[in-house]
Design a protein around this motif. Structure first.
Motif, PDB file in Angstrom:
ATOM      1  N   LEU A 125      42.856  51.581  28.440  1.00 33.94           N
ATOM      2  CA  LEU A 125      41.676  52.015  27.682  1.00 33.94           C
ATOM      3  C   LEU A 125      41.642  53.544  27.608  1.00 33.94           C
ATOM      4  CD1 LEU A 125      39.217  49.308  28.902  1.00 33.94           C
ATOM      5  CD2 LEU A 125      39.767  49.791  26.515  1.00 33.94           C
ATOM      6  N   ASP A 126      40.710  54.072  26.802  1.00 36.73           N
ATOM      7  CA  ASP A 126      40.738  55.504  26.478  1.00 36.73           C
ATOM      8  C   ASP A 126      40.111  56.396  27.539  1.00 36.73           C
ATOM      9  OD1 ASP A 126      41.768  54.761  23.950  1.00 36.73           O
ATOM     10  OD2 ASP A 126      39.734  54.328  23.259  1.00 36.73           O
ATOM     11  N   VAL A 127      39.000  55.944  28.102  1.00 42.94           N
ATOM     12  CA  VAL A 127      38.217  56.817  28.986  1.00 42.94           C
ATOM     13  C   VAL A 127      37.819  56.037  30.236  1.00 42.94           C
ATOM     14  CG1 VAL A 127      36.176  58.290  29.154  1.00 42.94           C
ATOM     15  CG2 VAL A 127      37.167  57.830  26.913  1.00 42.94           C
ATOM     16  N   ALA A 128      37.941  56.677  31.400  1.00 40.40           N
ATOM     17  CA  ALA A 128      37.489  56.049  32.649  1.00 40.40           C
ATOM     18  C   ALA A 128      36.560  57.015  33.359  1.00 40.40           C
ATOM     19  CB  ALA A 128      38.674  55.715  33.544  1.00 40.40           C
ATOM     20  N   ASN A 129      35.594  56.477  34.090  1.00 41.57           N
ATOM     21  CA  ASN A 129      34.721  57.383  34.849  1.00 41.57           C
ATOM     22  C   ASN A 129      35.264  57.607  36.260  1.00 41.57           C
ATOM     23  OD1 ASN A 129      33.845  55.349  36.544  1.00 41.57           O
ATOM     24  ND2 ASN A 129      31.814  55.160  35.653  1.00 41.57           N
ATOM     25  N   ALA A 130      34.506  58.388  37.031  1.00 35.35           N
ATOM     26  CA  ALA A 130      34.983  58.833  38.342  1.00 35.35           C
ATOM     27  C   ALA A 130      34.799  57.789  39.435  1.00 35.35           C
ATOM     28  CB  ALA A 130      34.267  60.131  38.733  1.00 35.35           C
ATOM     29  N   SER A 131      34.376  56.575  39.088  1.00 33.82           N
ATOM     30  CA  SER A 131      34.223  55.403  39.960  1.00 33.82           C
ATOM     31  C   SER A 131      32.768  54.997  40.152  1.00 33.82           C
ATOM     32  CB  SER A 131      34.908  55.554  41.330  1.00 33.82           C
ATOM     33  OG  SER A 131      34.234  56.484  42.157  1.00 33.82           O
ATOM     34  N   PHE A 277      35.956  50.587  39.519  1.00 31.58           N
ATOM     35  CA  PHE A 277      36.422  51.458  38.438  1.00 31.58           C
ATOM     36  C   PHE A 277      35.851  50.961  37.122  1.00 31.58           C
ATOM     37  CE2 PHE A 277      39.881  48.449  39.295  1.00 31.58           C
ATOM     38  CZ  PHE A 277      40.134  47.914  38.043  1.00 31.58           C
ATOM     39  N   PHE A 278      35.836  51.830  36.129  1.00 30.36           N
ATOM     40  CA  PHE A 278      35.085  51.559  34.902  1.00 30.36           C
ATOM     41  C   PHE A 278      35.754  52.305  33.756  1.00 30.36           C
ATOM     42  CE2 PHE A 278      31.664  51.455  31.925  1.00 30.36           C
ATOM     43  CZ  PHE A 278      30.670  50.592  32.369  1.00 30.36           C
ATOM     44  N   ALA A 279      36.297  51.571  32.793  1.00 29.26           N
ATOM     45  CA  ALA A 279      36.981  52.214  31.662  1.00 29.26           C
ATOM     46  C   ALA A 279      36.476  51.617  30.353  1.00 29.26           C
ATOM     47  CB  ALA A 279      38.488  52.018  31.782  1.00 29.26           C
ATOM     48  N   VAL A 280      36.453  52.445  29.313  1.00 35.73           N
ATOM     49  CA  VAL A 280      35.918  51.987  28.019  1.00 35.73           C
ATOM     50  C   VAL A 280      36.765  52.506  26.861  1.00 35.73           C
ATOM     51  CG1 VAL A 280      33.519  51.911  28.815  1.00 35.73           C
ATOM     52  CG2 VAL A 280      34.393  53.995  27.752  1.00 35.73           C
TER      53      VAL A 280
END
Lengths: 468, 493
Positions: A125-131, A277-280
């Protein structure tokens, strides 16, 4: 033992400078009746006593290095290379805080930028956050994002998603009065035709887990197509180690991918702290919860890192924030970053294949035993699989007998799936040797052989335990 | 000083750790994994040696300021010393290598630990029950708001949709309330920086579900009318939620339960000194009053009394039909909880009293030293932290942000800045109890020096920092053209 450095003389000097006669005077603003608390607490312990105390508690537990364990179900026993612990325990990482002052926090910020890049690579995916706090809360926040984005108030979740994750999801959705619809399972995977029948234009997201709770692989592309046809988002909850071999969520059209990075260099710790983890996809970037580190330049044109897109966050937007989360699981994200760096591109693929090979070896051996079978036929799986026990043997009694042989068996499924009360979920990672797997198989064979005279076996086992 | 990205030192084919051999007969990959499930291109993880990894992360660590290396007076974050021994006790195999699905008989030591720790929190806070499940302070707030909502609904008062929050509150308070579908009503603080009782009375209505209050508040002031505040809420059928972020000021001497609050979260990483780890993991246990016990999350630990031949046993109990449910997988941040437990046991009651005593002493001492050089918007004696205003310096064109950056040059991490929102150019300073007089004097000296620098050469201060690994960053660019991941050069794809 305490950590207050003041000498009596220093305290006196400080009080004099403040202009009060005693420390008590500093507390006089507090109503007197509130100052009379005398909590019943134990006396202080020295460091040596403290060590003994916790050794005593630890000694009452049976841990995963003592016993041959086949538990997984969301928490996995993978080998952790020594570089992970030794680097992550450096005081400069351990005792800093959220990088509010980027000029003095470049270490933490660059790690997060690397972590985000790794999560994007794994998930496609394109963008992931810092957790996030953990996989379960990451999943719940993903559903909230979907509700915000689509302005639809219904979420569909497969029954094959981790039951505790679904429970957390239900708790998070309740106050928003959002509907949570369960998609039934069929032979160990999401019932795709049931999903197709029940989905409508009011559904904000369809949630699947890959590999699912039973270890089975879902027909993710078909589910994705059904979700997207109705304008719903697809949320995939994934095991990061499996992504060494399995299609990344981005490839099958997931809009959001979440999961728990505990398997990446973090100890099980009886269930926490772990790290979500979290990606969008790019379009959802500004609606994401959580911290984001970004690259920019400093006054002298050098590359540098900073927390960014903070206009989404609670300290600026307050009640209009995308989430109330105000930190990440930084130390565990750091450990995951070190772990993946040490593992490397080839290493992750090899590790995933080791998990696959060993779990298949174990499953084949167990299924070859008389009376043991798999309820889910020939479904492809990764490192976990479900085994149905022979008649007359319950998961709990099997586990009790395995335990006496130094083995922690699989997870009895009846607690979460009444229809599978005769079945267990076994996990086999690269950490299991062939000997350990063979020991499990041998024990299963011995225990099941005794079945017709089950009561006698139980008696013998109990006698042995008493003697020891 | 800069460090390349780990991806930039990668070379195709280089390896670090070795994996165990495949000691089982290999099956063909194609047979186990049909092609539709297989990844087409590998994830581009770095290909580096072990020394590359060690050097990279060691160098990165050296770019950080931390409690171990620098005074870290970050207000409201309680950056106290994190004892080394805690890492050792928590890291032992018998505690860290336990699986959450091991049956209770295999992990009696762990359950005993959690049971007794929870008991200590009850004593320290004067509340009858705690849930250890929340992952962080904000997570405890969210749980608290869920419980408030459920409580009113059970009483047939689901129409209570409003949460009162003072204008000095942490941003997480309104965000947590909103996440539960509540409407936030802000009440203004009075001229002394405290909740204005008249404004509070006016804000009350049958629609109010609860008030969220921080005590001591974010100005470092004790809400001395807390008992009246609780009464006002309770008389109107509302509840009082206390944000326990500032519990350090009260340890061992004042118990929130005695004030009349109905819910309270603790930040174990702050008050009970688990390392903040660069931003987590935290732990935010929630304590509640008797009436709210039925709504706490499941599972809960129960001690089953000894009967006949079976000894006392600890088990997880799921049988609470009115519970709000589960807010996290498994049971909480056990690794953090163990450290907090170790801290309370090391200190004992007397040690805890010493903590609050020294925390308040340190804050008052520093406040006294700085008050002539910076504006002090609220003159009442402070508790464990205090807030200065940089409005005097702003007249010279130098902002609080500039002061914060200049502090970095002198080897101090910066206080919390621009918070609370009600103070112009706020500098929120929390020294904590583990700093000695000498450190406080050094810090005060530098703060005073900076005040002088601002008068003589404001332009120089505005250019700070000069001595940090990087200079001031272009944050506008970071937000306008977000670069949130490394872009691999095309040829390596």
């Amino acid at each position: 033992m305490d950590y207050v450095p003041h000498t009596t003389q220093e305290r006196e000097e400080m009080l004099r400078e403040i202009g009060v006669p005693s420390v008590e005077a500093l507390f006089e603003v507090i109503p007197e009746r509130l100052r009379k608390a005398t909590p019943r607490l134990p006396g202080a312990l020295s460091e040596a006593e403290l060590v003994d105390f916790f050794k005593g508690l630890g000694g009452k537990n049976k841990h995963l290095n003592q016993y041959n364990s086949f538990l997984g179900a969301g928490v996995y026993d993978h080998f952790i290379p020594s570089v992970v612990g030794s680097l992550a325990s450096r005081g400069e990482f351990l005792t800093s805080y959220t990088p509010y002052q980027p000029e003095a926090s470049q270490g933490t910020l660059q790690v997060l930028y690397e972590f985000q890049t790794l999560v994007c690579e794994l998930t496609g995916l394109d963008v992931a956050n810092a957790s996030m706090y953990d996989g379960a809360t990451a999943l719940a926040e993903a559903a909230l994002l979907a509700i915000r984005h689509t302005e639809r108030n219904k979420v569909m979740v497969s029954r094959t998603v981790h039951p505790e994750y679904r429970a957390v999801l239900a708790t998070y959705l309740k106050p928003l009065e959002a509907a949570l619809v369960e998609v039934p399972a069929c032979e160990g995977v999401t019932d795709v035709s049931a999903l197709k029948d029940r989905i409508d234009e009011g559904v904000s997201a369809v949630i699947l887990q890959q590999p699912n709770f039973f270890g089975c692989l879902e027909e993710a592309e078909a589910i994705s197509a059904i979700a997207h046809e109705k304008g719903s988002l697809l949320i995939a909850c994934v095991n990061p180690i499996s992504l060494g071999l399995l299609s990344p969520p981005g490839d099958y059209g997931a809009d959001i991918a979440v999961g728990d990075a505990q398997p990446l260099g973090n100890p099980p710790f009886y269930g926490g702290p772990h790290v979500g983890f979290f990606a969008v996809r790019k379009e959802l970037m500004r609606k994401m919860p959580g911290r984001l580190a970004g690259a920019t330049t400093d006054l002298e044109g050098r590359r540098a890192f900073v927390l960014t897109l903070q206009a989404r966050e609670q300290h600026i937007r307050r009640q209009r924030a995308t989430s109330n989360i105000c930190t990440n699981q930084n130390l565990l994200a750091l450990r995951a970053t070190i772990y993946l760096s040490a593992l490397g591109k080839e290493g992750l693929m090899e590790l995933a294949e080791l998990n696959l090979q060993k779990s298949h070896y174990a499953k084949d051996k167990i299924c070859a035993l008389k009376g043991f079978s798999t309820p889910f036929g020939k479904r492809p799986f990764f490192n976990e699989f479900v085994i149905r026990l022979p008649k007359g043997l319950t998961p709990d009694s099997l586990n009790n007998r395995l335990y006496k042989r130094g083995i922690i068996g699989g997870l009895p499924l009846g607690r979460f799936y009444p229809e599978l009360k005769d079945s267990m979920l076994f996990c086999v990672t690269e950490n299991k040797t062939r000997n350990q797997i063979d020991a499990l198989v041998y024990s299963l064979k011995e225990i099941s052989r005794g079945l017709p005279r089950a009561s006698k076996v139980r008696g013998r086992g109990a006698q042995r335990a008493r003697k020891s | 000083m800069q460090e390349k990205l780990i991806f930039e030192v990668s070379s195709p084919g280089r390896r670090c750790i070795s994996l165990p051999p495949c000691d089982v007969p290999r099956k063909s990959l194609e047979k186990m994994l049909p092609p539709q499930f297989r990844r087409k291109t590998p994830a581009r993880l770095p290909e580096v040696s072990e020394l590359d990894v060690v050097r990279h992360f060691t160098r990165l660590s050296q770019l950080n300021y931390s409690v171990d290396t620098h005074f870290y007076p970050l207000g409201s974050c309680t950056m106290k010393y994190n004892p080394r021994i805690h890492e050792e006790v928590a890291g032992q195999e018998g505690l860290s290598r336990l699986h959450p699905y091991q049956p209770p008989e295999q992990i009696q030591g762990m359950l005993e630990l959690l049971y007794h720790f929870s008991g200590l929190l009850k004593e320290v806070c004067g509340l009858p029950e705690f849930s250890l499940q929340p992952a962080a302070g904000a997570h405890g707030e969210l749980l608290g708001m869920m419980i408030v909502r459920t409580y009113h609904q059970k009483r047939g008062e689901g129409g209570r949709k409003k949460i009162i929050i003072p204008d000095s509150a942490h941003g997480t308070n309104p965000a947590s309330a909103a996440l539960c579908g509540f409407e936030v009503v802000e009440v203004k603080s009075n001229g002394n920086g405290l909740v204005d009782l008249e404004a509070l009375r006016k804000a009350m209505s049958p629609e109010v579900a609860a008030m969220m209050i921080t005590n001591p508040n974010t100005l470092g002031l004790f809400e001395k009318d807390i008992i009246d505040i609780c009464n006002i809420l309770h008389e109107a059928g509302g509840l009082v939620y206390c944000d326990g972020a500032n519990m350090n000021a009260m340890l061992g001497r004042v118990r929130p339960g005695d004030m009349g609050v109905d819910l309270l979260h603790l930040n174990l990483h702050k008050t009970f000194t688990a390392p903040h780890g660069g931003g987590g993991p935290g732990s935010g246990p929630l304590g509640v009053s008797k009436a709210l016990r039925p709504f706490l999350p499941v599972p809960r630990i129960k001690a089953v009394g000894a009967t006949g031949r079976s000894p006392l046993q600890y088990v997880w109990d799921y049988d609470y039909p009115d519970s709000v449910g589960r807010i996290k997988a498994f049971y909480g941040h056990i690794g953090v909880i163990i450290k907090a437990y170790a801290y309370i046991l090391s200190l004992g009651r007397k040690g805890l009293l010493k903590v609050s005593e020294a925390a308040v002493l340190n804050a008052n001492f520093l406040r006294q030293r700085l008050s002539g050089h910076y504006d002090l918007p609220y003159t009442a004696g402070c508790m464990h932290e205090f807030v200065l205003s940089g409005r005097r310096q702003k007249k010279q064109g130098v902002t609080t942000l500039d002061i914060a950056k200049r502090l970095l040059d002198y080897g101090f991490y910066a206080p919390t800045i621009y918070f609370p929102l009600i103070v112009e150019e706020a500098l929120m300073i929390e020294p904590t109890e583990t700093e000695g007089k000498q450190t406080l004097e050094d810090f005060a000296e530098v703060m005073i020096k900076i005040a002088r620098e601002i008068e003589i050469s404001p332009k120089m201060v505005k250019g700070a920092p000069y001595n940090t690994p990087v200079r001031r960053l272009d944050e506008v660019k970071a937000a306008k053209q977000p670069d949130l991941r490394w872009s691999f050069p095309v040829d390596s794809e």
